[in-house]
Design a protein around this motif. Structure first.
Motif, PDB file in Angstrom:
ATOM      1  N   ASP A 174       0.840  -1.191   0.000  1.00 33.69           N
ATOM      2  CA  ASP A 174       0.000   0.000   0.000  1.00 33.69           C
ATOM      3  C   ASP A 174       0.876   1.243   0.000  1.00 33.69           C
ATOM      4  O   ASP A 174       1.990   1.234   0.525  1.00 33.69           O
ATOM      5  CB  ASP A 174      -0.924   0.020   1.224  1.00 33.69           C
ATOM      6  N   VAL A 175       0.344   2.308  -0.605  1.00 35.19           N
ATOM      7  CA  VAL A 175       0.993   3.624  -0.606  1.00 35.19           C
ATOM      8  C   VAL A 175      -0.086   4.671  -0.425  1.00 35.19           C
ATOM      9  O   VAL A 175      -1.159   4.577  -1.032  1.00 35.19           O
ATOM     10  CB  VAL A 175       1.745   3.891  -1.931  1.00 35.19           C
ATOM     11  N   SER A 176       0.159   5.658   0.406  1.00 36.26           N
ATOM     12  CA  SER A 176      -0.774   6.766   0.563  1.00 36.26           C
ATOM     13  C   SER A 176       0.002   8.038   0.864  1.00 36.26           C
ATOM     14  O   SER A 176       1.162   7.993   1.269  1.00 36.26           O
ATOM     15  CB  SER A 176      -1.789   6.491   1.685  1.00 36.26           C
ATOM     16  N   ILE A 177      -0.655   9.185   0.648  1.00 34.05           N
ATOM     17  CA  ILE A 177      -0.029  10.482   0.881  1.00 34.05           C
ATOM     18  C   ILE A 177      -0.968  11.337   1.713  1.00 34.05           C
ATOM     19  O   ILE A 177      -2.165  11.420   1.422  1.00 34.05           O
ATOM     20  CB  ILE A 177       0.279  11.203  -0.443  1.00 34.05           C
ATOM     21  N   SER A 178      -0.436  11.965   2.728  1.00 37.60           N
ATOM     22  CA  SER A 178      -1.201  12.897   3.551  1.00 37.60           C
ATOM     23  C   SER A 178      -0.302  14.086   3.861  1.00 37.60           C
ATOM     24  O   SER A 178       0.662  13.961   4.624  1.00 37.60           O
ATOM     25  CB  SER A 178      -1.675  12.225   4.846  1.00 37.60           C
ATOM     26  N   GLY A 179      -0.630  15.236   3.243  1.00 39.41           N
ATOM     27  CA  GLY A 179       0.220  16.408   3.431  1.00 39.41           C
ATOM     28  C   GLY A 179       1.605  16.138   2.886  1.00 39.41           C
ATOM     29  O   GLY A 179       1.776  15.708   1.754  1.00 39.41           O
ATOM     30  N   GLY A 180       2.623  16.341   3.722  1.00 35.97           N
ATOM     31  CA  GLY A 180       3.995  16.102   3.296  1.00 35.97           C
ATOM     32  C   GLY A 180       4.525  14.745   3.689  1.00 35.97           C
ATOM     33  O   GLY A 180       5.728  14.501   3.609  1.00 35.97           O
ATOM     34  N   THR A 181       3.633  13.848   4.114  1.00 39.52           N
ATOM     35  CA  THR A 181       4.049  12.508   4.549  1.00 39.52           C
ATOM     36  C   THR A 181       3.597  11.457   3.553  1.00 39.52           C
ATOM     37  O   THR A 181       2.429  11.408   3.178  1.00 39.52           O
ATOM     38  CB  THR A 181       3.473  12.182   5.939  1.00 39.52           C
ATOM     39  N   VAL A 182       4.536  10.624   3.141  1.00 38.19           N
ATOM     40  CA  VAL A 182       4.230   9.493   2.266  1.00 38.19           C
ATOM     41  C   VAL A 182       4.313   8.228   3.095  1.00 38.19           C
ATOM     42  O   VAL A 182       5.336   7.955   3.733  1.00 38.19           O
ATOM     43  CB  VAL A 182       5.224   9.408   1.095  1.00 38.19           C
ATOM     44  N   THR A 183       3.230   7.460   3.123  1.00 40.05           N
ATOM     45  CA  THR A 183       3.206   6.198   3.867  1.00 40.05           C
ATOM     46  C   THR A 183       3.358   5.046   2.885  1.00 40.05           C
ATOM     47  O   THR A 183       2.596   4.934   1.923  1.00 40.05           O
ATOM     48  CB  THR A 183       1.898   6.036   4.661  1.00 40.05           C
ATOM     49  N   VAL A 184       4.371   4.212   3.137  1.00 42.64           N
ATOM     50  CA  VAL A 184       4.637   3.051   2.294  1.00 42.64           C
ATOM     51  C   VAL A 184       4.552   1.805   3.166  1.00 42.64           C
ATOM     52  O   VAL A 184       5.250   1.703   4.181  1.00 42.64           O
ATOM     53  CB  VAL A 184       6.025   3.138   1.634  1.00 42.64           C
ATOM     54  N   ASN A 185       3.706   0.874   2.769  1.00 46.95           N
ATOM     55  CA  ASN A 185       3.533  -0.377   3.497  1.00 46.95           C
ATOM     56  C   ASN A 185       4.219  -1.484   2.712  1.00 46.95           C
ATOM     57  O   ASN A 185       3.854  -1.758   1.567  1.00 46.95           O
ATOM     58  CB  ASN A 185       2.045  -0.676   3.675  1.00 46.95           C
ATOM     59  N   ASP A 230       3.892  -4.834   7.050  1.00 51.68           N
ATOM     60  CA  ASP A 230       2.656  -5.610   7.239  1.00 51.68           C
ATOM     61  C   ASP A 230       1.605  -4.820   8.027  1.00 51.68           C
ATOM     62  O   ASP A 230       0.920  -5.358   8.890  1.00 51.68           O
ATOM     63  CB  ASP A 230       2.948  -6.934   7.946  1.00 51.68           C
ATOM     64  N   GLY A 231       1.521  -3.533   7.740  1.00 51.00           N
ATOM     65  CA  GLY A 231       0.497  -2.689   8.338  1.00 51.00           C
ATOM     66  C   GLY A 231       0.855  -2.083   9.676  1.00 51.00           C
ATOM     67  O   GLY A 231       0.111  -1.253  10.196  1.00 51.00           O
ATOM     68  N   SER A 232       1.980  -2.457  10.262  1.00 51.18           N
ATOM     69  CA  SER A 232       2.393  -1.933  11.566  1.00 51.18           C
ATOM     70  C   SER A 232       3.490  -0.881  11.405  1.00 51.18           C
ATOM     71  O   SER A 232       4.382  -1.033  10.549  1.00 51.18           O
ATOM     72  CB  SER A 232       2.906  -3.070  12.457  1.00 51.18           C
TER      73      SER A 232
END
Length: 309
Positions: free
Chosen positions: A154-165, A198-200
């Motif tokens: 998974d990949v998502s973006i919120s503001g200036g933060t990129v979350t990579v799972n 793994d989501g954590s």
């Protein structure tokens, strides 16, 4: 008659059909209005007009409308998927690990990759997936620092933060930096990368200083294995002493060309140099390097094999 007018006509006809009119309705209405003051009659007319207007407005409210475009401030970020059905492509910067004077440093390549769409989330997921793919680097001297089998879930973006799972944790500091610099090449700047395994929650990452992370010198263009025209455009970048680098062009053991390159700026900043060479058709090895002021040895060598058509 337009579609909207036809819908409105049918709505009003249906409402009219539901009204039951008494046979002596007209006589009763006249009798009531004669007994009431003039102001009431005018008010009744106004009320009747307002009621009719409300009915028309209400009827228009029932007419289907085209959806308004989503507000980018509230729209949700599309999720990452490794599958795609479109024909979108992008030329994405991918970072790999190579040896630079006995130290692991990052080298950059550009890969032209297919994608399902051109959203930033898809570009990040595509770039990281390519980075993780075994032996995906064009140059055999580069490699991914990640173990085989790691997947982007998974990949998502919120503001200036990129979350990579990811499915597995990074095995080393250089692997973390390989991920961060690849993500940053898509979004630009120095983003915060929130890494999940793994989501954590696993770690929050930022780019380490370029001087400590990137190779001192590399050939940006042409890339290893590329087939180019006779007028070869070369692009070299790096952080080297006094902005001085060297270029050598070999065909087998024969040196075809050799020259000094002056980059746009010297270390600790990263400078660039561009030039064009005209070469006959054939296979060549292009070498970018520096020379040690202490012993004259070749340092920070980055070489690419290319074919001139």
């Amino acid at each position: 008659m337009s579609r909207d007018e036809d819908v409105l006509r049918r709505i009003l006809e249906a409402e009219a059909a539901r009204v039951e009119v008494s046979p002596d309705a007209l006589r009763s209405i006249r009798a009531r209005t004669e007994r009431r003051p003039r102001w009431f009659s005018l008010g009744a007319v106004a009320l009747t007009a307002a009621t009719a207007t409300a009915a028309v407005v209400g009827a228009f409210a029932l007419i289907p409308r085209e959806s308004a475009p989503p507000d980018p401030r509230t729209a949700s970020t599309p999720s990452w998927s490794s599958t795609f059905s479109g024909t979108s492509t992008a030329n994405l910067a991918i970072y790999y690990v190579g040896d630079d004077q006995g130290r692991q440093r990052l080298y950059r390549e550009f890969h032209h990759l297919p994608m399902r769409d051109t959203s930033t989330v898809t570009k990040i997921g595509t770039a990281v997936t390519e980075m993780l793919r075994p032996e995906s680097a064009h140059d055999p001297q580069y490699a991914s620092a990640w173990p085989t089998g790691v997947r982007v879930t998974d990949v998502s973006i919120s503001g200036g933060t990129v979350t990579v799972n990811l499915s597995k944790a990074p095995p080393s500091t250089i692997a973390r930096q390989e991920l961060v610099w690849t993500v940053a090449a898509v979004v630009g700047g120095d983003p915060t990368v929130k890494l999940l395994v793994d989501g954590s929650q696993y770690a929050t990452l930022r780019k380490a200083p370029a001087l400590d992370t990137l190779a001192a010198l590399w050939l940006i263009n042409p890339q290893h294995g590329e087939t180019v025209a006779r007028d070869v455009s070369l692009h070299v970048a790096g952080a080297v002493f006094e902005a001085t680098a060297h270029l050598k062009v070999r065909q087998g053991d024969v040196v075809i060309d050799e020259r000094v390159l002056t980059l746009s700026i010297g270390a600790p900043a990263r400078g660039e140099a561009k030039l064009t060479l005209t070469l006959a058709p054939g296979e060549y090895t292009l070498e970018a390097y520096t020379i040690s002021a202490a012993d004259g040895s070749v340092q920070h060598l980055d070489d690419h094999v290319v074919t001139v058509r």
